[in-house]
Motif scaffolding. Structure first.
Motif, PDB file in Angstrom:
ATOM      1  N   ILE A 303      95.616 -43.000  49.899  1.00 23.09           N
ATOM      2  CA  ILE A 303      96.132 -42.630  48.571  1.00 23.09           C
ATOM      3  C   ILE A 303      97.634 -42.392  48.647  1.00 23.09           C
ATOM      4  O   ILE A 303      98.413 -42.861  47.793  1.00 23.09           O
ATOM      5  N   ALA A 304      98.071 -41.679  49.699  1.00 17.86           N
ATOM      6  CA  ALA A 304      99.502 -41.425  49.865  1.00 17.86           C
ATOM      7  C   ALA A 304     100.266 -42.720  50.108  1.00 17.86           C
ATOM      8  O   ALA A 304     101.375 -42.913  49.592  1.00 17.86           O
ATOM      9  N   ALA A 305      99.668 -43.642  50.881  1.00 16.97           N
ATOM     10  CA  ALA A 305     100.342 -44.907  51.169  1.00 16.97           C
ATOM     11  C   ALA A 305     100.468 -45.761  49.917  1.00 16.97           C
ATOM     12  O   ALA A 305     101.495 -46.423  49.702  1.00 16.97           O
ATOM     13  N   ILE A 306      99.429 -45.765  49.080  1.00 15.94           N
ATOM     14  CA  ILE A 306      99.491 -46.528  47.829  1.00 15.94           C
ATOM     15  C   ILE A 306     100.558 -45.936  46.902  1.00 15.94           C
ATOM     16  O   ILE A 306     101.341 -46.669  46.279  1.00 15.94           O
ATOM     17  N   LYS A 307     100.608 -44.626  46.848  1.00 18.32           N
ATOM     18  CA  LYS A 307     101.633 -43.971  46.024  1.00 18.32           C
ATOM     19  C   LYS A 307     103.029 -44.363  46.504  1.00 18.32           C
ATOM     20  O   LYS A 307     103.919 -44.682  45.697  1.00 18.32           O
ATOM     21  N   GLY A 308     103.231 -44.345  47.820  1.00 16.90           N
ATOM     22  CA  GLY A 308     104.531 -44.725  48.362  1.00 16.90           C
ATOM     23  C   GLY A 308     104.865 -46.181  48.097  1.00 16.90           C
ATOM     24  O   GLY A 308     106.017 -46.521  47.807  1.00 16.90           O
ATOM     25  N   LEU A 366      95.178 -51.947  52.585  1.00 18.77           N
ATOM     26  CA  LEU A 366      95.330 -50.499  52.649  1.00 18.77           C
ATOM     27  C   LEU A 366      95.643 -50.044  54.063  1.00 18.77           C
ATOM     28  O   LEU A 366      96.494 -49.164  54.284  1.00 18.77           O
ATOM     29  N   VAL A 367      94.977 -50.629  55.057  1.00 13.97           N
ATOM     30  CA  VAL A 367      95.239 -50.283  56.455  1.00 13.97           C
ATOM     31  C   VAL A 367      96.687 -50.612  56.823  1.00 13.97           C
ATOM     32  O   VAL A 367      97.349 -49.845  57.525  1.00 13.97           O
ATOM     33  N   VAL A 368      97.178 -51.757  56.350  1.00 12.31           N
ATOM     34  CA  VAL A 368      98.572 -52.118  56.626  1.00 12.31           C
ATOM     35  C   VAL A 368      99.528 -51.107  56.001  1.00 12.31           C
ATOM     36  O   VAL A 368     100.508 -50.681  56.629  1.00 12.31           O
ATOM     37  N   LEU A 369      99.257 -50.695  54.774  1.00 14.91           N
ATOM     38  CA  LEU A 369     100.116 -49.704  54.123  1.00 14.91           C
ATOM     39  C   LEU A 369     100.089 -48.373  54.866  1.00 14.91           C
ATOM     40  O   LEU A 369     101.131 -47.716  55.018  1.00 14.91           O
ATOM     41  N   ILE A 370      98.911 -47.980  55.343  1.00 14.69           N
ATOM     42  CA  ILE A 370      98.836 -46.737  56.121  1.00 14.69           C
ATOM     43  C   ILE A 370      99.602 -46.900  57.430  1.00 14.69           C
ATOM     44  O   ILE A 370     100.306 -45.985  57.875  1.00 14.69           O
ATOM     45  N   TRP A 372     102.199 -48.760  57.984  1.00 12.27           N
ATOM     46  CA  TRP A 372     103.626 -48.657  57.668  1.00 12.27           C
ATOM     47  C   TRP A 372     104.041 -47.201  57.500  1.00 12.27           C
ATOM     48  O   TRP A 372     105.075 -46.760  58.017  1.00 12.27           O
ATOM     49  N   ARG A 373     103.218 -46.438  56.782  1.00 10.33           N
ATOM     50  CA  ARG A 373     103.550 -45.026  56.554  1.00 10.33           C
ATOM     51  C   ARG A 373     103.540 -44.250  57.868  1.00 10.33           C
ATOM     52  O   ARG A 373     104.419 -43.422  58.122  1.00 10.33           O
ATOM     53  N   LEU A 374     102.554 -44.533  58.725  1.00 10.20           N
ATOM     54  CA  LEU A 374     102.498 -43.855  60.023  1.00 10.20           C
ATOM     55  C   LEU A 374     103.696 -44.209  60.890  1.00 10.20           C
ATOM     56  O   LEU A 374     104.207 -43.363  61.633  1.00 10.20           O
ATOM     57  N   SER A 375     104.144 -45.458  60.803  1.00 15.74           N
ATOM     58  CA  SER A 375     105.312 -45.872  61.578  1.00 15.74           C
ATOM     59  C   SER A 375     106.521 -45.008  61.229  1.00 15.74           C
ATOM     60  O   SER A 375     107.249 -44.550  62.121  1.00 15.74           O
ATOM     61  N   ASP A 376     106.708 -44.762  59.969  1.00 15.37           N
ATOM     62  CA  ASP A 376     107.842 -43.944  59.540  1.00 15.37           C
ATOM     63  C   ASP A 376     107.653 -42.485  59.952  1.00 15.37           C
ATOM     64  O   ASP A 376     108.590 -41.829  60.406  1.00 15.37           O
ATOM     65  N   ILE A 377     106.412 -41.978  59.810  1.00 17.30           N
ATOM     66  CA  ILE A 377     106.146 -40.586  60.176  1.00 17.30           C
ATOM     67  C   ILE A 377     106.371 -40.368  61.666  1.00 17.30           C
ATOM     68  O   ILE A 377     106.996 -39.387  62.088  1.00 17.30           O
ATOM     69  N   LEU A 378     105.866 -41.275  62.502  1.00 19.30           N
ATOM     70  CA  LEU A 378     106.018 -41.121  63.946  1.00 19.30           C
ATOM     71  C   LEU A 378     107.465 -41.288  64.382  1.00 19.30           C
ATOM     72  O   LEU A 378     107.917 -40.667  65.352  1.00 19.30           O
ATOM     73  N   ALA A 379     108.217 -42.145  63.671  1.00 20.95           N
ATOM     74  CA  ALA A 379     109.627 -42.316  63.999  1.00 20.95           C
ATOM     75  C   ALA A 379     110.413 -41.042  63.728  1.00 20.95           C
ATOM     76  O   ALA A 379     111.355 -40.703  64.452  1.00 20.95           O
ATOM     77  N   ARG A 380     110.008 -40.304  62.699  1.00 19.02           N
ATOM     78  CA  ARG A 380     110.696 -39.059  62.354  1.00 19.02           C
ATOM     79  C   ARG A 380     110.304 -37.919  63.285  1.00 19.02           C
ATOM     80  O   ARG A 380     111.072 -36.971  63.474  1.00 19.02           O
TER      81      ARG A 380
END
Length: 614
Positions: A303-308, A366-370, A372-380
């Protein structure tokens, strides 16, 4: 673009970076290890799955798997509820690996399920490529690949041979080849043709892939950069190949079988007279099913990934280098792949029909979007990164435990309610894997009844009220003889209810072959009132013997319960008159005069079965 992607592009000038960020241009360095890590993870998961199926699997065939296996014994252009691909895959696998499977496990089940493992690995690599092409980050692709074994739908689907396995694989690779067509410097038909042919295979697995051209068309309509493809032959060639090639064998089969499959499809999507339009419960079931098959954590992350992704699509058009956002067209493509399927499933639920697995192809995006979001979170880094890693570990552990729920049966035995007349195997209400247990023991009990009748000089046949139970018994009975499904339909007419009614001879349409013969009737004990009792009351058989209850226990818990009844002198259904389809409860008592909780009106029960089941 995320900070990670910015680091991946170090050393490139601004012009090169802008080009690399566009849809279809991977941003990762050629020397980065993420592709190798993804391949290693995919191979490791496949090896573990094969080991599980060979030495650690305690699951019998589920009903759908067994049904598809029976299809593979009778190859055809198509089948009642699906296209032909699943039957072709199982037949090929059992022909090639059948001997090995029998030698290792004593059963064809390993061979039949091997395509699920192979296609699951191919899907995982497709997810990596899809993520790389849409996000421009190989790290996002690797993370998306790592998510698959943590999500129940994909993890369990990797060892069960159902239509969803080739469906998801074809959807994923059709998406990849579509992106390759869009990234081509010159307009080329070859990648469009490849995408169309792969999608056509998907249609032969499950009709859901017919939504693929609509998803791509929506993306092209909304994308300023790629809208011109709508007036070029590539997209339309892909769409025609997907629809025409995919439906060709299905249409051929339907024309030969009175369009039986079309009627079944109308029933399943709520377009027949049995639909319950406007009911709230199917919508709730659809949304709840999403959370269940994704695992609660990844449903929330989705849900968060779709929102983003929506935010990235709607953001004002500035140079992507100015802010860490997903490329607009990449986000739009993934949202289109997810959104069309989601809207179709929501519409079906509003019409009263829903299944948790219908969204399976949409979950790829949806898995791809998640990822992508995890990639940014882990980079931070920081707390959110630690929580994400912990969530992955917990969900992977949860998937492992789903594969081995029997480990908890001794503990569960103290808390699971005792069997009742309505729920003879209560565990099945809480553990869906329990529905894949006990069938081998049941088959042995049925075989004893069949052999006893043969010893009398009779020619018995096995009948069940559901296609799933019929197919499962056909797989596990010694010698794998044909079993028969005589399901209820309005008036018990000759209208086919499932694929078994289209194979001849069968008791519904070819009664003369079965007249006077004894039936061994097998039914799930969780489905009152007794199916064999109704056969007797409606004079389909002349008499019935006492019901034998078969209970199968594992580690102290009842995992399955069935009733076996010998009925004598099959009369056929020519003079049968039935009220509308039966349902348990008060409505059934009114329609049949037999209340699920009572034994009034039943034939003599010298063995005291009814009293024992109270």
């Amino acid at each position: 673009m995320s900070e990670l992607a910015e680091r991946d592009l170090t050393g490139l000038d601004n012009r090169e970076r802008r080009g690399m960020r566009r849809l279809g241009q991977p941003a990762g360095s050629i020397a980065d290890p993420y592709a190798h890590w993804a391949v290693a993870a995919i191979v490791a998961v496949m090896v573990l799955q094969i080991l599980f199926l060979t030495v650690g699997c305690t699951w019998d065939f589920c009903g759908d798997e067994a049904e598809f296996w029976t299809w593979s014994r009778r190859l055809d252009w198509s089948y009642f509820a699906r296209g032909p691909l699943i039957a072709w895959l199982i037949r090929a696998a059992t022909e090639v690996f059948g001997g090995l499977s029998l030698g290792l496990t004593g059963s064809l089940m390993l061979a039949a399920r091997l395509p699920a493992v192979l296609l699951g690995g191919l899907t995982a690599w497709g997810v990596f490529r899809l993520a790389e092409l849409t996000t421009g980050s190989r790290r996002a692709g690797w993370l998306a690949t790592m998510l698959l074994p943590a999500i129940p739908l994909f993890a369990i689907g990797g060892v069960l041979i159902t239509c969803d396995t080739p469906l998801v694989c074809s959807w994923t690779w059709a998406s990849v080849w579509t992106l390759r067509a869009l990234r081509a410097e010159k307009s080329r038909l070859a990648p469009w043709i490849a995408a169309g042919m792969i999608a056509a295979l998907g249609v032969m697995a499950k009709y859901s892939v017919l939504a693929f051209p609509a998803s791509v068309g929506l993306f092209l309509l909304l994308s300023d950069r790629h809208r011109r493809q709508l007036v070029r032959p590539g997209f339309w060639t892909m769409s025609v190949l997907c629809i025409v090639l995919g439906l060709a064998p299905i249409v051929i089969w339907n024309t030969r079988n009175g369009w039986a499959g079309a009627g079944q499809l109308a029933d399943r999507v709520g377009l027949s007279d049995r639909s319950t339009w406007g009911s709230l419960w199917p919508v709730v079931s659809f949304l709840g099913g999403e959370a269940a098959v994704l695992g609660g954590v990844w449903w929330i992350a989705g849900i968060a990934a779709i929102k983003g992704a929506f935010a990235d699509v709607l953001v004002s058009r500035r140079d992507p280098a100015d802010h860490p956002r997903l490329d607009r067209d990449g986000a739009l493509f993934l949202l289109s792949l997810w959104g069309v399927i989601w809207c179709a499933c929501l519409a079906a639920s509003l019409l009263g029909e829903t299944e948790a697995n219908w969204m399976a192809p949409g979950y790829v995006a949806l898995v791809v979007l998640i990822g992508w979001r995890l990639s940014d979170i882990l980079a931070r880094g920081g707390r959110r990164a630690g929580m994400s890693i912990a969530a992955w570990c917990v969900t992977v552990l949860g998937v492992v435990l789903i594969h081995h729920t029997d480990w908890f049966y001794p503990m569960a035995a103290r808390h699971i309610p005792a069997p009742t007349r309505r729920w003879a195997a209560p565990l099945r209400r809480y553990d869906v894997t329990a529905r894949m247990r006990g069938h081998q023991e049941l088959a042995r009990a049925v075989a004893r009844r069949v052999e006893a009748l043969r010893a009398e000089g009779a020619s018995p046949f096995v009948v069940t009220p559901t296609y799933a139970l019929s197919a499962t018994l056909e797989f596990y009975l010694p010698g794998q003889p044909q079993t028969y499904c005589l399901s209820w339909n309005f008036g018990m007419s000759q209208r086919p209810v499932n694929q078994h009614d289209l194979w001849h001879p069968n008791p519904r349409n070819d009664a003369s072959v079965f007249l006077g013969r004894p039936l061994v009737v097998v039914e799930d004990a969780n489905m009152p009132p007794s199916y064999s009792t109704l056969l007797y009351h409606k004079q389909v058989v002349s008499r019935m013997e006492p019901v034998e209850r078969i209970e199968v226990r594992e580690r102290g818990v009842v995992v399955g319960a069935w009733d076996i009844t010998v009925c004598r002198d099959f009369r056929g259904i020519a003079n049968y008159a039935q009220n509308p389809p039966l349902r348990a409860g008060a409505g059934m008592a009114r329609k049949t005069g037999v209340h699920p909780g009572r034994t009034a009106g039943r034939p003599p029960d010298p063995a005291g079965t009814n009293a024992r089941l109270r």
